[in-house]
Enzyme design. Structure first.
Site, PDB file in Angstrom:
ATOM      1  N   LYS A 151       0.801  -1.215  -0.068  1.00 15.20           N
ATOM      2  CA  LYS A 151       0.072  -0.001   0.042  1.00 15.20           C
ATOM      3  C   LYS A 151       1.115   1.254   0.142  1.00 15.20           C
ATOM      4  O   LYS A 151       2.011   1.122   0.416  1.00 15.20           O
ATOM      5  CB  LYS A 151      -1.086   0.065   0.959  1.00 15.20           C
ATOM      6  CG  LYS A 151      -0.173  -0.046   2.479  1.00 15.20           C
ATOM      7  CD  LYS A 151      -1.331   0.171   3.671  1.00 15.20           C
ATOM      8  CE  LYS A 151      -1.523   1.377   3.837  1.00 15.20           C
ATOM      9  NZ  LYS A 151      -0.447   2.003   4.975  1.00 15.20           N
ATOM     10  N   ASP A 180      -1.592  -6.394   2.531  1.00 19.91           N
ATOM     11  CA  ASP A 180      -2.074  -5.900   3.729  1.00 19.91           C
ATOM     12  C   ASP A 180      -1.418  -6.425   5.190  1.00 19.91           C
ATOM     13  O   ASP A 180      -1.938  -7.430   5.260  1.00 19.91           O
ATOM     14  CB  ASP A 180      -3.674  -5.629   3.917  1.00 19.91           C
ATOM     15  CG  ASP A 180      -4.019  -4.799   5.066  1.00 19.91           C
ATOM     16  OD1 ASP A 180      -3.403  -4.952   6.073  1.00 19.91           O
ATOM     17  OD2 ASP A 180      -5.161  -4.219   5.167  1.00 19.91           O
ATOM     18  N   HIS A 181      -0.459  -5.816   5.638  1.00 23.93           N
ATOM     19  CA  HIS A 181       0.394  -6.661   6.581  1.00 23.93           C
ATOM     20  C   HIS A 181      -0.359  -7.088   7.762  1.00 23.93           C
ATOM     21  O   HIS A 181      -0.259  -8.108   8.521  1.00 23.93           O
ATOM     22  CB  HIS A 181       1.691  -5.773   6.706  1.00 23.93           C
ATOM     23  CG  HIS A 181       1.414  -4.888   7.996  1.00 23.93           C
ATOM     24  ND1 HIS A 181       1.257  -3.600   7.589  1.00 23.93           N
ATOM     25  CD2 HIS A 181       1.972  -4.692   9.142  1.00 23.93           C
ATOM     26  CE1 HIS A 181       1.195  -2.753   8.610  1.00 23.93           C
ATOM     27  NE2 HIS A 181       1.418  -3.559   9.404  1.00 23.93           N
ATOM     28  N   LYS A 185      -0.663 -10.757  10.591  1.00 23.69           N
ATOM     29  CA  LYS A 185      -0.605 -10.989  11.836  1.00 23.69           C
ATOM     30  C   LYS A 185      -1.293 -12.166  12.452  1.00 23.69           C
ATOM     31  O   LYS A 185      -2.446 -12.346  12.285  1.00 23.69           O
ATOM     32  CB  LYS A 185      -1.135  -9.381  12.568  1.00 23.69           C
ATOM     33  CG  LYS A 185      -0.287  -8.172  12.557  1.00 23.69           C
ATOM     34  CD  LYS A 185      -0.825  -7.055  13.127  1.00 23.69           C
ATOM     35  CE  LYS A 185       0.038  -5.741  12.701  1.00 23.69           C
ATOM     36  NZ  LYS A 185       1.096  -5.405  13.456  1.00 23.69           N
ATOM     37  N   GLU A 219      -1.747   4.279  17.869  1.00 26.49           N
ATOM     38  CA  GLU A 219      -0.341   4.113  17.861  1.00 26.49           C
ATOM     39  C   GLU A 219       0.203   5.381  18.618  1.00 26.49           C
ATOM     40  O   GLU A 219      -0.307   6.510  18.587  1.00 26.49           O
ATOM     41  CB  GLU A 219       0.016   4.766  16.232  1.00 26.49           C
ATOM     42  CG  GLU A 219      -0.376   3.584  15.317  1.00 26.49           C
ATOM     43  CD  GLU A 219       0.323   3.730  14.033  1.00 26.49           C
ATOM     44  OE1 GLU A 219       1.385   3.096  13.826  1.00 26.49           O
ATOM     45  OE2 GLU A 219       0.077   4.307  13.028  1.00 26.49           O
ATOM     46  N   ASP A 238      -4.512   6.024   5.268  1.00 22.96           N
ATOM     47  CA  ASP A 238      -3.231   5.027   5.774  1.00 22.96           C
ATOM     48  C   ASP A 238      -3.890   3.889   6.624  1.00 22.96           C
ATOM     49  O   ASP A 238      -3.177   2.792   6.369  1.00 22.96           O
ATOM     50  CB  ASP A 238      -2.380   6.015   6.553  1.00 22.96           C
ATOM     51  CG  ASP A 238      -1.092   5.403   6.882  1.00 22.96           C
ATOM     52  OD1 ASP A 238      -0.508   4.736   5.834  1.00 22.96           O
ATOM     53  OD2 ASP A 238      -0.752   5.191   8.026  1.00 22.96           O
ATOM     54  N   HIS A 243      -6.223  -1.584   6.798  1.00 21.39           N
ATOM     55  CA  HIS A 243      -6.046  -2.554   8.042  1.00 21.39           C
ATOM     56  C   HIS A 243      -7.540  -2.620   8.680  1.00 21.39           C
ATOM     57  O   HIS A 243      -7.796  -3.579   8.825  1.00 21.39           O
ATOM     58  CB  HIS A 243      -5.007  -1.997   8.882  1.00 21.39           C
ATOM     59  CG  HIS A 243      -3.799  -1.742   8.079  1.00 21.39           C
ATOM     60  ND1 HIS A 243      -3.356  -2.525   7.237  1.00 21.39           N
ATOM     61  CD2 HIS A 243      -2.770  -0.777   8.349  1.00 21.39           C
ATOM     62  CE1 HIS A 243      -2.016  -2.043   6.941  1.00 21.39           C
ATOM     63  NE2 HIS A 243      -1.646  -1.132   7.538  1.00 21.39           N
ATOM     64  N   LYS A 343      -2.591   8.544  15.439  1.00 20.26           N
ATOM     65  CA  LYS A 343      -1.065   8.841  15.710  1.00 20.26           C
ATOM     66  C   LYS A 343      -0.849   9.794  16.963  1.00 20.26           C
ATOM     67  O   LYS A 343      -1.747  10.435  17.238  1.00 20.26           O
ATOM     68  CB  LYS A 343      -0.316   8.986  14.702  1.00 20.26           C
ATOM     69  CG  LYS A 343      -0.159   8.112  13.437  1.00 20.26           C
ATOM     70  CD  LYS A 343       0.977   8.403  12.400  1.00 20.26           C
ATOM     71  CE  LYS A 343       1.064   7.406  11.418  1.00 20.26           C
ATOM     72  NZ  LYS A 343       1.542   6.102  11.696  1.00 20.26           N
TER      73      LYS A 343
HETATM   74  C1  BG6 Z   1       1.157   0.724   7.995  1.00 17.66           C
HETATM   75  C2  BG6 Z   1       0.894   2.486   8.112  1.00 17.66           C
HETATM   76  O1  BG6 Z   1       0.459   0.496   6.964  1.00 17.66           O
HETATM   77  O2  BG6 Z   1       0.864   0.319   9.323  1.00 17.66           O
HETATM   78  C3  BG6 Z   1       1.926   3.065   9.297  1.00 17.66           C
HETATM   79  O3  BG6 Z   1       1.350   3.021   6.954  1.00 17.66           O
HETATM   80  C4  BG6 Z   1       1.407   2.567  10.596  1.00 17.66           C
HETATM   81  O4  BG6 Z   1       1.341   4.654   9.153  1.00 17.66           O
HETATM   82  C5  BG6 Z   1       1.568   1.091  10.487  1.00 17.66           C
HETATM   83  O5  BG6 Z   1       2.205   3.178  11.460  1.00 17.66           O
HETATM   84  C6  BG6 Z   1       1.143   0.291  11.561  1.00 17.66           C
HETATM   85  O6  BG6 Z   1       1.401  -1.181  11.859  1.00 17.66           O
HETATM   86  P1  BG6 Z   1       1.732  -1.869  12.785  1.00 17.66           P
HETATM   87  O7  BG6 Z   1       2.052  -3.261  12.455  1.00 17.66           O
HETATM   88  O8  BG6 Z   1       2.990  -1.407  13.519  1.00 17.66           O
HETATM   89  O9  BG6 Z   1       0.468  -1.657  13.678  1.00 17.66           O
END
Ligand code: BG6
Length: 513
Positions: A151, A180-181, A185, A219, A238, A243, A343
């Site tokens: 992304k 989409d990481h 998880k 975050e 974002d 997510h 954030k």
């Molecule tokens: C990313 C966003 O996809 O995910 C970031 O672009 C964000 O802004 C991050 O900080 C959060 O990922 P995680 O795995 O740390 O929750």
């Protein structure tokens, strides 16, 4: 053991390869998940030697690998599979050379290896890389050539469609892996296991028993060094578009018939399509935006967003977004899903909180119910990974008194192993060609369609109250009002909640003991 594979990482000199991709590949290597025959080719535009490239990547591994510092022997072995190619992304000849090198590797190995083209380069370069790969005929093997994209997948619905067109002109959908990481998880994947491998929860997983659902991804970090990207994106693009909506899909989807990639993804798309479109004139009742001003987090002074590097001093970009969504189908009619992310908040916490309805009839006298709270199920995604169920119990003592208690399952306690990082899971899936955890074109577009009215409304009216929350808090007041208008409030995140519940127990003990 997986089939032989070559990874070509475009933009391998960047942060993503350094922090995530190479540490993940290294851990897969240590855990013996990678095929015996593998090769990682990093593309970058600055000239550097293989040795220099390897050294740089090792520093990233030492810093970011879940195993900590690498050991010489293992690293050296892994590093012997790493090479660097200096080239410009629009230089056709370098792709022709790449094609030759890949063919030579196949010959050396005496096998047709899987080719994984990983775009870790800036989004603006995607089109040119796709075009050049196709020109060099590196897209043609439908079974073995795969392309992986990060992304942001477009900036809005129109640009996502355009990007999909570009991709599908050159690659078949089955070759495209949109990452989409969050889907990699453990706890996010566990939502499927929890819902569909147990009989207990599915019968109550609907509007009859569930009052509402909250999805929080909070975050503590600010925009860090990503101001250039973030200031053009904002929290809705974002985090929510991808997510949080993906998590919502896993919570709300119908049971898939099998764990087949398309079956699972079909069920997820059904959810996105069932989300009631937010009408332009109603955006203010369904969505809240915020931007952090200066504040304190753990004794450290945090500058306001507008003072961050590469952020416009009068930036209208939101660093916090909350939305209320309704899913128009039989299962979820009338059950709001509240999503929030931001954030520079007070804590780093991602969790889903499923709040059940009150009991239909109160059997106990009012004096017993002072601490009564409805059942709540919490799926904790990070930093703790686990599932917690809050229910009522009789508080010990001669009087009938109810008190909330929590039944907890934590991954780290139950399995006593460190779960793999999301990127490990996802990269291995790409090697295996399993697309279950990746976004299909229609999914990505449907998710853009959900946020489109909010993006449009926010884009059209400059916020006049930014910054409207202090770093180190839980976000703007308006986000509380979003729930308050429905007579609800945001759940306190799990571990704070647990602490609070224990405190409540102590308080209730006082008069009766
Ligand atoms: C990313 C966003 O996809 O995910 C970031 O672009 C964000 O802004 C991050 O900080 C959060 O990922 P995680 O795995 O740390 O929750």
């Amino acid at each position: 053991m997986a089939e032989p594979a070559v990874f070509v990482i475009f933009g391998a000199g960047g942060d993503l390869a350094w922090r995530k991709l190479i540490p993940a590949l290294y851990n897969l290597f240590l855990d013996k998940w990678l095929p015996e025959k593998f090769w990682i080719l990093g593309q970058g535009h600055s000239r550097r030697s293989d040795a220099d490239f390897r050294q740089h990547l090792r520093q990233g591994v030492d810093k970011f690998s879940r195993r900590g510092k690498s050991e010489d022997a293992a690293w050296d072995l892994f590093a012997s599979h790493l090479a660097f190619i200096a080239s410009e992304l629009d230089d056709s000849q370098s792709y022709a050379r790449l094609a030759k090198e890949l063919a030579a590797k196949d010959k050396e190995w005496n096998v047709r290896a899987n080719r994984i083209f990983y775009l870790a380069s800036p989004p603006a370069t995607t089109e040119v890389v796709v075009r050049e790969l196709a020109k060099a005929r590196l897209n043609l093997d439908r079974k073995r050539s795969r392309i992986v994209l990060e992304k942001p997948f477009g900036q809005d619905l129109a640009s996502a469609r355009e990007l999909n067109r570009t991709l599908t002109n050159a690659f078949d959908e089955s070759q495209i892996f949109r990452i989409d990481h969050y889907l990699g998880k453990e706890t996010v994947q566990n939502i499927l296991a929890f819902r569909f491998a147990n009989t207990l929860f599915e019968p109550v997983w609907n509007r009859r028993y569930i009052d509402h659902v909250q999805i929080t991804v909070a975050e503590r970090v600010g925009v860090e060094n990503r101001g250039r990207y973030y200031d053009a994106a904002g929290a809705l693009r974002d985090m929510i578009q991808n997510h949080l909506l993906q998590i919502l899909c896993l919570i709300a989807m119908e049971p898939p018939v099998s764990f087949n990639a398309d079956e699972v993804r079909n069920k997820k798309v059904d959810v996105l399509r069932a989300i009631r479109p937010i009408l332009p004139e109603q955006v203010q009742h369904y969505a809240v935006r915020g931007q952090y001003g200066a504040g304190w987090i753990e004794g450290q002074h945090i500058p306001g967003y507008r003072a961050e590097p590469n952020v416009a001093p009068d930036s209208p970009t939101e660093t916090y977004a909350a939305v209320k969504l309704l899913v128009d189908n039989w299962r979820w009619q009338g059950v709001p899903f509240y999503l929030r992310t931001g954030k520079s908040l007070q804590a780093r916490i991602s969790e889903v909180s499923i709040q059940f309805r009150p009991v239909p009839h109160h059997t106990f006298p009012a004096s017993a119910m002072l601490d009564w709270r409805p059942n709540r199920l919490i799926i904790a995604i990070q930093p703790e990974e686990g599932i917690l169920l809050r229910f009522e119990a009789k508080y010990p003592g001669p009087a009938m008194r109810l008190s909330p208690v929590i039944m907890q399952f934590y991954y780290r306690e139950a399995f006593r192993i460190v779960p793999p990082e999301a990127y490990e899971t996802l990269l291995l899936d790409v090697v295996r060609g399993d697309a279950t955890l990746f976004m299909r074109a229609d999914q990505a577009e449907a998710a853009w369609a959900v946020v489109a009215p909010v993006l449009e409304a926010w884009g059209g009216i400059r916020p006049t109250d930014f910054p409207n929350y202090q770093a180190g808090t839980w976000g703007p007041e308006a986000a509380d009002n979003l729930l308050a208008q429905d007579g609800r409030s945001w759940a306190m995140p799990t571990f704070l909640q647990c602490q609070e519940d224990i405190a409540v127990c102590r308080v209730t003990m006082a008069p009766s003991s």
